[in-house]
Design a protein around this motif. Structure first.
Motif, short mmCIF file in Angstrom:
data_model
loop_
_atom_site.label_atom_id
_atom_site.label_comp_id
_atom_site.label_asym_id
_atom_site.label_seq_id
_atom_site.Cartn_x
_atom_site.Cartn_y
_atom_site.Cartn_z
N ARG A 130 5.65 -0.29 7.72
CA ARG A 130 5.94 -1.72 7.50
C ARG A 130 7.40 -2.07 7.76
O ARG A 130 7.77 -3.23 7.69
CB ARG A 130 5.60 -2.11 6.07
N GLU A 154 10.10 -1.37 5.87
CA GLU A 154 10.61 -1.94 4.62
C GLU A 154 11.23 -0.85 3.76
O GLU A 154 10.85 0.32 3.86
CB GLU A 154 9.47 -2.57 3.82
N GLU A 198 14.68 -12.62 0.55
CA GLU A 198 13.97 -12.16 1.75
C GLU A 198 12.94 -11.08 1.43
O GLU A 198 12.17 -10.68 2.29
CB GLU A 198 14.98 -11.59 2.77
N ARG A 205 9.69 -9.08 -0.15
CA ARG A 205 8.27 -9.34 -0.37
C ARG A 205 7.89 -8.76 -1.73
O ARG A 205 8.26 -7.63 -2.06
CB ARG A 205 7.45 -8.64 0.74
N GLU A 206 7.18 -9.56 -2.54
CA GLU A 206 6.76 -9.07 -3.85
C GLU A 206 5.58 -8.13 -3.68
O GLU A 206 4.67 -8.41 -2.91
CB GLU A 206 6.35 -10.24 -4.75
#
Length: 64
Positions: free
Chosen positions: A34, A36, A59, A61-62
């Motif tokens: 991903r 991340e 910015e 993502r939860e």
């Protein structure tokens, strides 16, 4: 040039030694699929864009 340094989108996992979660100051894990950096403690995933981690909570993502 075909070495890894010529790839501008390459994230160097050694950066994990220096980076911490901006919310909890906990260690991060790298999700290569991903692109991340994941903070399990804060339930957030920070994007990596162009090989550069974006460590802004706005910015992130939860995570569920």
């Amino acid at each position: 040039m075909n070495d890894q340094n010529s790839d501008t989108t390459h994230f160097d996992p050694r950066m994990l030694e220096s980076l911490i979660c901006p919310v909890t100051h906990a260690v991060l894990s790298y999700d290569a699929e991903r692109q991340e950096l994941v903070s399990k403690a804060a339930h957030l995933a920070f994007p990596i864009r162009g090989g550069i981690p974006v460590m802004l909570v706005s910015e992130a993502r939860e995570l569920e």
